[in-house]
Design a protein around this motif. Structure first.
Motif, short mmCIF file in Angstrom:
data_model
loop_
_atom_site.label_atom_id
_atom_site.label_comp_id
_atom_site.label_asym_id
_atom_site.label_seq_id
_atom_site.Cartn_x
_atom_site.Cartn_y
_atom_site.Cartn_z
N ARG A 183 0.83 -1.20 0.00
CA ARG A 183 0.00 0.00 0.00
C ARG A 183 0.86 1.25 0.00
O ARG A 183 0.61 2.19 -0.76
N SER A 184 1.90 1.27 0.83
CA SER A 184 2.78 2.44 0.88
C SER A 184 3.55 2.60 -0.43
O SER A 184 3.72 3.72 -0.94
N GLU A 185 4.00 1.48 -0.98
CA GLU A 185 4.71 1.53 -2.26
C GLU A 185 3.79 2.05 -3.36
O GLU A 185 4.19 2.88 -4.19
N LEU A 186 2.55 1.56 -3.36
CA LEU A 186 1.60 1.97 -4.38
C LEU A 186 1.27 3.45 -4.26
O LEU A 186 1.15 4.17 -5.27
N ALA A 187 1.14 3.94 -3.04
CA ALA A 187 0.85 5.37 -2.85
C ALA A 187 1.97 6.23 -3.42
O ALA A 187 1.69 7.27 -4.04
N GLU A 188 3.21 5.82 -3.22
CA GLU A 188 4.32 6.58 -3.76
C GLU A 188 4.31 6.56 -5.28
O GLU A 188 4.63 7.57 -5.94
N GLU A 189 3.94 5.43 -5.87
CA GLU A 189 3.80 5.37 -7.33
C GLU A 189 2.68 6.30 -7.80
O GLU A 189 2.82 7.01 -8.81
N GLN B 295 -13.30 0.54 -5.59
CA GLN B 295 -12.92 -0.70 -6.24
C GLN B 295 -13.15 -0.66 -7.75
O GLN B 295 -12.52 -1.41 -8.48
N SER B 296 -14.07 0.20 -8.20
CA SER B 296 -14.47 0.16 -9.60
C SER B 296 -13.96 1.32 -10.44
O SER B 296 -13.90 1.21 -11.66
N CYS B 297 -13.60 2.45 -9.80
CA CYS B 297 -13.20 3.65 -10.53
C CYS B 297 -11.73 3.96 -10.27
O CYS B 297 -11.32 4.06 -9.11
N VAL B 298 -10.96 4.13 -11.32
CA VAL B 298 -9.53 4.37 -11.18
C VAL B 298 -9.24 5.59 -10.32
O VAL B 298 -8.43 5.53 -9.39
N ALA B 299 -9.89 6.71 -10.60
CA ALA B 299 -9.58 7.94 -9.86
C ALA B 299 -9.94 7.82 -8.39
O ALA B 299 -9.21 8.32 -7.52
N VAL B 300 -11.05 7.16 -8.09
CA VAL B 300 -11.46 7.01 -6.69
C VAL B 300 -10.52 6.04 -5.97
O VAL B 300 -10.15 6.26 -4.82
N ALA B 301 -10.12 4.97 -6.64
CA ALA B 301 -9.18 4.02 -6.04
C ALA B 301 -7.85 4.71 -5.73
O ALA B 301 -7.25 4.49 -4.67
N ALA B 302 -7.38 5.54 -6.65
CA ALA B 302 -6.13 6.27 -6.41
C ALA B 302 -6.27 7.19 -5.21
O ALA B 302 -5.39 7.25 -4.34
N ALA B 303 -7.41 7.90 -5.12
CA ALA B 303 -7.65 8.77 -3.97
C ALA B 303 -7.71 7.97 -2.68
O ALA B 303 -7.21 8.41 -1.63
N SER B 304 -8.30 6.78 -2.73
CA SER B 304 -8.42 5.93 -1.56
C SER B 304 -7.06 5.54 -1.00
O SER B 304 -6.81 5.64 0.21
N VAL B 305 -6.16 5.12 -1.87
CA VAL B 305 -4.84 4.67 -1.42
C VAL B 305 -4.02 5.84 -0.88
O VAL B 305 -3.40 5.75 0.19
N ILE B 306 -4.02 6.95 -1.60
CA ILE B 306 -3.24 8.10 -1.15
C ILE B 306 -3.76 8.61 0.20
O ILE B 306 -2.98 8.88 1.12
N ALA B 307 -5.09 8.71 0.33
CA ALA B 307 -5.67 9.21 1.58
C ALA B 307 -5.32 8.30 2.75
O ALA B 307 -4.94 8.77 3.83
N LYS B 308 -5.43 7.00 2.56
CA LYS B 308 -5.16 6.04 3.63
C LYS B 308 -3.70 6.13 4.09
O LYS B 308 -3.42 6.21 5.30
N VAL B 309 -2.78 6.11 3.15
CA VAL B 309 -1.36 6.10 3.51
C VAL B 309 -0.96 7.42 4.16
O VAL B 309 -0.24 7.44 5.17
N ARG B 310 -1.46 8.54 3.64
CA ARG B 310 -1.08 9.83 4.21
C ARG B 310 -1.69 10.03 5.60
O ARG B 310 -1.04 10.57 6.50
N ARG B 311 -2.94 9.60 5.80
CA ARG B 311 -3.52 9.76 7.13
C ARG B 311 -2.84 8.82 8.13
O ARG B 311 -2.60 9.21 9.28
#
Length: 225
Positions: A65-71, A139-155
């Protein structure tokens, strides 16, 4: 459990039906926590192929998850984070706090989106934003999934940064969410300045429930989020 990779289907639909050129995906993290802010990420991705393994942050294991957020922060066209503090949550309630954090995130983008894809079934953002709600959009939308991962890792990183101030709460492990360690620390030490004092868990703290706040009570901003 197998899952389907997110797509740009909703983004394409909004472009075709509304003429939207800039579409932002929006997701939140921290809604159910007892301590810390609620955090919203707004991400603009365009229609490019996303990094491998992108999906709802809860389905991405650590440390991937952390690696993906950095990507993702390098891959997205733009992203921005918005927070609502525990004091704002106590004073205004979660729905208003979510909107406040989402507007802060959207206002932080370099360009104003023409449309917003919001994870879930409830539109807590509202006018003047053009919103499309999508259940399980993370799970279904690329932009929302990207926001989900970034938000989780940063918080999570924000809460880990607060952990040394209150080591007994283990914020680095639970990110402010309920856990046995968190519950025990609350009973022994009482809430920290980062706790949401209007929430029902305060009623069970015999020694500390006198600290519970009503939403109408004024609070000071601690200014860390």
């Amino acid at each position: 459990m197998p899952y389907e990779s997110p797509t740009h289907r909703v983004e394409r639909s909004l472009r075709a039906t509304t003429g939207a050129k800039i579409v932002a995906g929006v997701d939140e993290v921290g809604r159910g926590a007892w301590a810390g802010p609620v955090t919203v990420c707004a991400a603009i991705t365009g229609l490019r192929r996303p990094p491998a393994g992108l999906t709802d942050s809860k389905l991405v294991p650590e440390p991937r998850r952390s690696e993906l957020a950095e990507e993702l922060v390098s891959w997205v066209s733009a992203y921005s984070l918005g927070h609502s503090t525990p004091e704002e949550i106590d004073a205004q309630g979660m729905t208003a706090a979510l909107r406040l954090a989402a507007v802060r995130a959207l206002d932080g983008l370099p360009e104003r989106p023409d449309a917003v894809i919001l994870d879930g079934k409830h539109d807590y953002l509202g006018a003047p934003w053009r919103v499309r709600t999508v259940i399980k959009g993370d799970q279904s939308c690329v932009a929302v999934a990207a926001a989900s991962v970034i938000a989780k890792v940063r918080r999570d990183a924000l809460m880990a940064g607060l952990a040394p101030e209150h080591a007994e709460f283990a914020f680095e492990d639970n990110a402010g969410y309920p856990s046995p360690v968190h519950r025990a620390a609350l009973e022994n030490s009482g809430p920290t300045p980062y706790h949401r004092l209007s929430w029902a868990y305060m009623d069970a703290l015999t020694r500390w429930k006198h600290l519970k706040r009503n939403r109408s009570e004024p609070t000071e901003q601690i200014g860390l989020f």
